[in-house]
Scaffold this active site. Structure first.
Site, PDB file in Angstrom:
ATOM      1  N   ASN A 136       0.737  -1.335   0.050  1.00 35.99           N
ATOM      2  CA  ASN A 136      -0.091  -0.069  -0.112  1.00 35.99           C
ATOM      3  C   ASN A 136       0.801   1.373  -0.018  1.00 35.99           C
ATOM      4  OD1 ASN A 136      -2.936  -0.996   0.557  1.00 35.99           O
ATOM      5  ND2 ASN A 136      -1.741  -2.402   1.966  1.00 35.99           N
TER       6      ASN A 136
ATOM      7  N   GLU B 138      -0.852  -0.169  -4.100  1.00 41.14           N
ATOM      8  CA  GLU B 138      -2.347   0.129  -4.031  1.00 41.14           C
ATOM      9  C   GLU B 138      -2.306   1.592  -3.169  1.00 41.14           C
ATOM     10  OE1 GLU B 138      -4.308  -2.624  -1.483  1.00 41.14           O
ATOM     11  OE2 GLU B 138      -3.703  -4.458  -2.840  1.00 41.14           O
TER      12      GLU B 138
ATOM     13  N   GLU C 135     -12.479  -7.128  -2.297  1.00 43.76           N
ATOM     14  CA  GLU C 135     -12.044  -7.522  -1.001  1.00 43.76           C
ATOM     15  C   GLU C 135     -12.955  -7.828   0.172  1.00 43.76           C
ATOM     16  OE1 GLU C 135      -9.175  -3.944   0.438  1.00 43.76           O
ATOM     17  OE2 GLU C 135     -10.533  -3.057  -0.831  1.00 43.76           O
TER      18      GLU C 135
END
Ligand code: C2E
Ligand code: MG
Ligand code: MG
Length: 757
Positions: free
Chosen positions: A581, A613, A706
């Site tokens: 991330n 991400e 997700e």
């Protein structure tokens, strides 16, 4: 020196007259010599002044003209003196050349004075002065006419028309000169010098009066006693001009119109109680009426001007008062007004405050510029005022901090909810996304305002620590939690230095075959006292302190290293991608692209296996951020939009943003398995998931669903078209060793599969 000499000549005139009139010595014609003699002296002084003094062009013109005028007068009076000696012992008639020369001299002197600039600008100001001067002129003229010219005309022995004409000119010069010079401010021509010149006109008027009053000896008196004063005045005037330096500006005479009115009153009184002819009375009364009328108009204008001035002053005062109590950018009440209102409220009753702070405002300022920052503040101020409505008064306390003084404490929660709802969508002309964190606190009457504000501030910080974009009501004991969070920021640095952070990996799994296609890298903090701290708790603090940059760099390097290790152990098919991330704050770091390159190179990992991400945020659109994203894209690194669907502008973002993958947010997966297939309820629950997969298909993007927590969800999503999923059901975030074990198991399966076939 010339002034003194001219004065000596004038005194000689007086001495001569005394001797002559008492002893009767010599011809009366001698009286006619003093004025031309004095004038020659004055002219010498004037000429030398003009030669030695540096003059402004306007002043130069004035003195040149005056010099010519003086020469003409001298010549006129010299001719008269000649005539006097010729006609001696009789007094002379004024010869025509003498009248013409003297008259021309006076006219020229008048023109010189008339052309001296007044030093006023503006039409209104000029108009007002014009009116004043008309009044003054009429007043002076009435007096000079009534006491000077009219008696000469009505005299038993009438005066010759040429002499009357000269006297009339002198009167005009005196009246015009006086009214004009009263208004001359300090300019290129010295003001006192012009006054002295104008006074010489008055002397001429006195000459006339003296000549009338003096009976048979009148002309001699005028010539010997009065006229020699004219050269003295001219000499004094040129001395003044020579000395004029550093003169200060002074206002013109504002009393003149009133003096003029007084003067006409004297004339009126004189005709009233004297024995003037009817026609003369009429003239004086008409002039007086005119002057009174004009003064009334002048008064009215002054009154109007004063009223306007007063109004402007009141407006200025109101504006100043407003500026002192309001924020110039947003127009909301400022901190000092807010504090005053709060103090007033607390003096008598319970008060409630909602403190509102924009989330990540510094990032908006840094990435989009200060103009955009200002625009956002203004737009938000409008949103806040609307959300507060009649329930509260909004204020800007400074920076990105706002507050609402809630009128009725029972309405506090409603106001807070409205503020949060108002920032759900984009605001302002630029449609910026703004999120806020707010703290609500109340205190009974008598509490110090600073205590109440501190409580609201604590609640607001708790709201920020709880992931921003929400509001929290103050509860006692919150300070401790807030302090703990503040300490967290300080401890992050230490944790980073001590190597307390590590990375766990959550599998990204093929929904068709259950095989791992990649892993998401998630950071963990193994705190020595607190144990495992959740990223939801410390990522906001890391972002706020800027520590997210070194922390993110660590996660990136560690992830690349681990991925390369897995590939070398289990082969290139084992792992198609690793996905750490990245926080927006990292994208603003100028070294970010370089860091990514170095991490890949040092690990020996291909860029095509790295997915970054990113969570949507207001600042993803900044020009600099977009440039970085395109650079990464060009390197072959893929970008995934995390938590897709939760932001306001997800869809429009897809166009500007070189994304390769969208990750459907967990909130759209929750409950997707409920409802009988084919029913309206099931359709409704699947609506967003279906729309996102269709959109991604149309744009050629890959998808990940997700937060899958059970098999039904996995099945429904697969049926909708999702090929990859992530969630506790498919694999929790685990240590690298556990991922290795899964790879080993999958490799074992692969190895056995051909044997089984
Ligand atoms: P995220 O990127 O959306 O990561 C997914 C989060 O959902 C992870 O929480 C993961 O543990 C959790 N999750 C996965 N499957 C399920 C499920 O089936 N049910 C539930 N209830 N949760 C699931 P985690 O690890 O606590 O991370 C939270 C967030 O913190 C992440 O959300 C990410 O935005 C941020 N984060 C984590 N690591 C990093 C990092 O290294 N750098 C940055 N900048 N942010 C990070
Ligand atoms: Mg993520
Ligand atoms: Mg997510």
């Amino acid at each position: 020196m010339p002034a003194a000499t001219a004065a000596v000549v004038a005194v000689l005139g007086v001495v001569w007259y005394v001797v002559w009139s008492s002893a009767g010595a010599g011809p009366a014609a001698v009286a006619y010599l003093f004025m031309p003699a004095g004038m020659l002296v004055a002219l010498a002084g004037l000429r030398s002044m003009r030669r030695t003094t540096p003059l402004h062009p306007v002043a130069g013109r004035f003195w040149r003209t005056l010099e010519i005028a003086c020469w003409l007068l001298t010549a006129g009076y010299a001719i008269l003196a000649g005539a006097a000696f010729r006609s001696s012992p009789d007094l002379p008639f004024m010869p025509i050349p003498s009248v013409v020369l003297a008259g021309a001299g006076m006219l020229l002197a008048m023109a010189a004075v008339a052309r001296v600039p007044l030093g006023v600008t503006g039409r209104q100001e000029r108009g007002k002065q014009g009116l004043d001067r008309t009044i003054a002129f009429l007043g002076c003229a009435t007096v000079l006419w009534h006491f000077g010219l009219a008696p000469m005309i009505d005299a038993p022995e009438p005066w010759s028309p040429p002499v009357l004409a000269i006297v009339l000119l002198a009167f005009l010069f005196a009246t015009g000169g006086i009214t004009k010079v009263s208004y001359i401010g300090q300019g290129p021509v010295d003001r006192a010098a012009v006054r002295l010149v104008a006074c010489s006109g008055l002397v001429a008027a006195v000459v006339a009066v003296a000549a009338v009053a003096g009976g048979a000896n009148g002309p001699v008196q005028a010539q010997a006693l009065c006229l020699p004063l004219v050269p003295v005045l001219v000499a004094l005037a040129s001395r003044r001009q020579r000395a004029a330096a550093g003169a200060r500006v002074r206002q013109g005479n504002i009393m003149l119109p009133y003096l003029a009115m007084l003067a006409t009153d004297i004339a009126v009184a004189h005709v009233l109680f004297g024995s003037s002819p009817r026609s003369e009375t009429r003239i004086v009364v008409i002039a007086s009426l005119l002057v009174t009328g004009l003064v009334t108009v002048r008064q009215f204008l002054a009154f109007r001007e004063n009223t306007a001035l007063l109004r402007r002053q009141r407006e200025d005062e109101a504006r100043l008062r407003h500026e002192a109590t309001h924020d110039p950018l947003t127009g909301l009440a400022n901190r000092s007004l807010f504090r005053r209102r709060l103090d007033e409220t607390l003096a008598g009753e319970e008060a409630m405050v909602l403190l509102v702070d924009l989330d990540d405002f510094t990032t908006v300022n840094d990435s989009l510029g200060h103009d955009a920052g200002d625009e956002l503040l203004v737009a938000f101020a409008g949103v806040l005022a609307e959300a507060a409505g009649p329930d509260g008064e909004p204020a800007r306390l400074g920076g990105d901090e706002f507050a609402i003084l809630v009128a009725d404490p029972a309405r506090g929660e409603a106001v807070a909810t409205r503020v949060m709802a108002a920032t759900d969508g984009p605001v302002g002309a630029s449609r910026l996304l703004v999120h806020v964190s707010a703290g609500l606190a109340s205190a009974p009457a008598g509490t110090a305002a600073s205590d109440l504000l501190r409580a609201a501030d604590t609640a607001m910080h708790v709201a920020k620590e709880r992931g921003k974009n929400n509001w929290v009501r103050y509860a006692s004991g919150m300070e401790r939690a807030a302090q703990q969070h503040a300490r967290l920021g300080g401890e992050l640095r230490r944790g980073l230095d001590e190597g307390e952070f590590r990375v766990v990996y959550q599998p990204l799994v093929g929904l068709g075959d259950g095989r791992i296609v990649g892993v998401e890298a998630l950071v963990r903090w193994q705190h020595p006292e607190r144990g495992l701290v959740s990223p939801a708790e410390f990522i906001p603090a890391a972002e706020r302190t800027g520590l997210i940059v070194p922390l993110g760099r660590f996660v990136l390097r560690e992830t690349c290293r681990q991925a390369a290790a897995w590939i070398s152990e289990f082969g290139p098919e084992a792992l198609a991608k690793v996905a750490p991330n990245v926080s927006v704050r990292q994208l603003h770091d100028p070294d970010f692209v370089g860091d990514v390159k170095a991490a890949l190179a040092d690990a020996g990992l291909g860029a095509e296996r790295l997915v970054l991400e990113l969570t949507e945020s207001a600042v993803l659109r900044g020009a600099q951020v977009l440039r970085v994203l395109h650079e990464l894209h060009d390197m072959g690194v893929r970008l995934a939009l995390d938590d897709f669907g939760t932001g306001e502008s997800s869809l429009s973002l897809l166009r500007a943003f070189p994304a390769a993958i969208v990750k459907l947010d967990k909130s759209f997966v929750d409950g997707i398995e409920l409802g009988e297939p084919g029913t309206a309820e099931a359709d409704a629950r699947q609506a967003v998931a279906r729309a996102v997969v269709q959109l991604a298909g149309a744009l050629g993007l890959d998808t990940v669903a997700e937060g899958i927590e059970n098999q039904e969800q996995a099945d429904r999503l697969h049926a909708l078209g999702y090929t990859v999923g992530q969630g506790y059901h498919l694999g929790r975030p685990v240590s690298p060793a556990e991922i290795s074990a899964r790879f080993a198991a999958e490799a074992g399966l692969r190895a056995r599969a051909p044997a089984a076939a």
